[in-house]
Design a protein around this motif. Sequence first.
Motif, PDB file in Angstrom:
ATOM      1  N   ARG A   5      36.748 -52.342 -96.028  1.00 43.62           N
ATOM      2  CA  ARG A   5      35.929 -51.483 -96.874  1.00 43.62           C
ATOM      3  C   ARG A   5      35.673 -52.174 -98.206  1.00 43.62           C
ATOM      4  NH1 ARG A   5      38.918 -46.202 -97.682  1.00 43.62           N
ATOM      5  NH2 ARG A   5      40.336 -47.568 -98.800  1.00 43.62           N
ATOM      6  N   TYR A  19      33.398 -51.217 -89.118  1.00 42.63           N
ATOM      7  CA  TYR A  19      34.234 -50.541 -88.142  1.00 42.63           C
ATOM      8  C   TYR A  19      34.185 -51.334 -86.838  1.00 42.63           C
ATOM      9  CZ  TYR A  19      35.000 -46.120 -90.662  1.00 42.63           C
ATOM     10  OH  TYR A  19      35.405 -45.153 -91.561  1.00 42.63           O
ATOM     11  N   ARG A  71      36.363 -46.383 -77.226  1.00 43.83           N
ATOM     12  CA  ARG A  71      35.455 -45.558 -78.037  1.00 43.83           C
ATOM     13  C   ARG A  71      35.981 -45.239 -79.422  1.00 43.83           C
ATOM     14  NH1 ARG A  71      34.542 -41.439 -73.539  1.00 43.83           N
ATOM     15  NH2 ARG A  71      35.755 -40.071 -74.880  1.00 43.83           N
ATOM     16  N   GLN A  72      37.271 -45.442 -79.673  1.00 47.31           N
ATOM     17  CA  GLN A  72      37.833 -45.058 -80.971  1.00 47.31           C
ATOM     18  C   GLN A  72      37.357 -45.997 -82.069  1.00 47.31           C
ATOM     19  OE1 GLN A  72      41.136 -43.005 -80.728  1.00 47.31           O
ATOM     20  NE2 GLN A  72      40.969 -42.491 -82.899  1.00 47.31           N
ATOM     21  N   MET A  73      36.713 -45.452 -83.076  1.00 44.08           N
ATOM     22  CA  MET A  73      36.266 -46.244 -84.216  1.00 44.08           C
ATOM     23  C   MET A  73      37.477 -46.562 -85.092  1.00 44.08           C
ATOM     24  SD  MET A  73      33.027 -46.932 -84.633  1.00 44.08           S
ATOM     25  CE  MET A  73      31.403 -46.402 -84.038  1.00 44.08           C
ATOM     26  N   GLN A 120      34.742 -50.890 -82.650  1.00 40.94           N
ATOM     27  CA  GLN A 120      34.804 -49.908 -81.582  1.00 40.94           C
ATOM     28  C   GLN A 120      35.067 -50.614 -80.258  1.00 40.94           C
ATOM     29  OE1 GLN A 120      31.216 -47.652 -80.469  1.00 40.94           O
ATOM     30  NE2 GLN A 120      32.468 -45.789 -80.367  1.00 40.94           N
ATOM     31  N   TRP A 170      24.945 -45.734 -90.231  1.00 44.19           N
ATOM     32  CA  TRP A 170      25.406 -46.814 -89.377  1.00 44.19           C
ATOM     33  C   TRP A 170      24.296 -47.781 -88.976  1.00 44.19           C
ATOM     34  CZ3 TRP A 170      30.635 -46.700 -87.765  1.00 44.19           C
ATOM     35  CH2 TRP A 170      31.312 -45.501 -88.006  1.00 44.19           C
ATOM     36  N   GLY A 171      24.690 -49.030 -88.784  1.00 43.23           N
ATOM     37  CA  GLY A 171      23.823 -49.984 -88.118  1.00 43.23           C
ATOM     38  C   GLY A 171      23.913 -49.809 -86.608  1.00 43.23           C
ATOM     39  N   ALA A 172      23.143 -50.608 -85.896  1.00 43.40           N
ATOM     40  CA  ALA A 172      23.079 -50.498 -84.431  1.00 43.40           C
ATOM     41  C   ALA A 172      24.235 -51.199 -83.734  1.00 43.40           C
ATOM     42  CB  ALA A 172      21.755 -51.049 -83.925  1.00 43.40           C
ATOM     43  N   PHE A 191      30.441 -52.294 -86.109  1.00 45.62           N
ATOM     44  CA  PHE A 191      29.405 -51.535 -86.787  1.00 45.62           C
ATOM     45  C   PHE A 191      29.567 -51.655 -88.295  1.00 45.62           C
ATOM     46  CE2 PHE A 191      27.375 -49.315 -83.326  1.00 45.62           C
ATOM     47  CZ  PHE A 191      28.341 -49.257 -82.344  1.00 45.62           C
ATOM     48  N   TYR A 229      29.756 -47.074-100.923  1.00 44.23           N
ATOM     49  CA  TYR A 229      30.787 -47.803-100.196  1.00 44.23           C
ATOM     50  C   TYR A 229      30.184 -48.451 -98.962  1.00 44.23           C
ATOM     51  CZ  TYR A 229      33.834 -44.853-103.041  1.00 44.23           C
ATOM     52  OH  TYR A 229      34.451 -44.214-104.085  1.00 44.23           O
ATOM     53  N   LEU A 232      38.631 -48.578 -88.639  1.00 44.82           N
ATOM     54  CA  LEU A 232      38.178 -49.227 -89.861  1.00 44.82           C
ATOM     55  C   LEU A 232      38.755 -50.633 -89.940  1.00 44.82           C
ATOM     56  CD1 LEU A 232      36.672 -48.994 -92.572  1.00 44.82           C
ATOM     57  CD2 LEU A 232      38.840 -48.213 -93.563  1.00 44.82           C
ATOM     58  N   TYR A 281      28.813 -38.519 -98.597  1.00 50.58           N
ATOM     59  CA  TYR A 281      29.659 -39.566 -98.028  1.00 50.58           C
ATOM     60  C   TYR A 281      29.606 -39.618 -96.503  1.00 50.58           C
ATOM     61  CZ  TYR A 281      31.319 -39.858-102.778  1.00 50.58           C
ATOM     62  OH  TYR A 281      31.386 -40.002-104.133  1.00 50.58           O
ATOM     63  N   GLN A 282      28.535 -39.090 -95.910  1.00 53.07           N
ATOM     64  CA  GLN A 282      28.347 -39.312 -94.475  1.00 53.07           C
ATOM     65  C   GLN A 282      28.133 -40.807 -94.264  1.00 53.07           C
ATOM     66  OE1 GLN A 282      23.937 -38.841 -93.165  1.00 53.07           O
ATOM     67  NE2 GLN A 282      24.366 -37.113 -94.500  1.00 53.07           N
ATOM     68  N   LEU A 283      28.559 -41.306 -93.144  1.00 45.78           N
ATOM     69  CA  LEU A 283      28.377 -42.716 -92.838  1.00 45.78           C
ATOM     70  C   LEU A 283      27.004 -42.933 -92.220  1.00 45.78           C
ATOM     71  CD1 LEU A 283      31.955 -43.360 -91.465  1.00 45.78           C
ATOM     72  CD2 LEU A 283      30.958 -44.448 -93.481  1.00 45.78           C
TER      73      LEU A 283
END
Lengths: 115, 114
Positions: free
Chosen positions: A50, A37, A43-45, A39, A105-107, A91, A33, A47, A101-103
């Motif tokens: 997808r 996201y 700070r709240q990510m 942010q 992430w890009g920078a 992100f 997947y 979505l 299924y851990q995410l």
Amino acid sequence: AQTVTQSQPEMSVQEAETVTLSCTYDTSESDYYLFWYKQPPSRQMILVIRQEAYKQQNATENRFSVNFQKAAKSFSLKISDSQLGDAAMYFCAQSGMDSNYQLIWGAGTKLIIKP
Amino acid sequence: GAGVSQTPSNKVTEKGKYVELRCDPISGHTALYWYRQSLGQGPEFLIYFQGTGAADDSGLPNDRFFAVRPEGSVSTLKIQRTERGDSAVYLCASSLQPGVNEQFFGPGTRLTVL
């Protein structure tokens, strides 16, 4: 190893214009997947959108759409009719079964909206 | 209780101290993830719980970090002998089931180690 690369540290766009954020990834999994996201400074990510890798059709959510190029391992985000509230860090992330299924992430890309 | 909550919102501690960070997931969500986000970077995976058990702790940087989820709901991330390099935002996310279901994030705990 899975990796996600965002090559644009910062992008700016005029309000009401269209902007595209770039993302490339690498994975050995066949089923995975992809996510974008948002942010904000709170700070709240959140979505944004997808994409399931097995789906050929590009995902869309209102003003947000993606260009998913599976062979090229590219997953860009297009924001149409940019609004001041779109200003945030964006992100790109990837997940797959092999990594529980851990995410991954890009920078991130900082999106600035010019009024 | 709508979303994922995390407490405290901010934590300032001195080098060498012990800290606990708490995450309350969305009710009914079996999967819980902890991530760490250093300044100007994307988050990095720390640990994943499925129910009460830590299904994957491969992201924990060293044995000073430990996390529990004893009743399959609330989770606590514990950091012993804190170091300045531990300063970051710690994010918690939960999902109904791992995989296709979206991960919902809490607002994070900003940890500052002086």
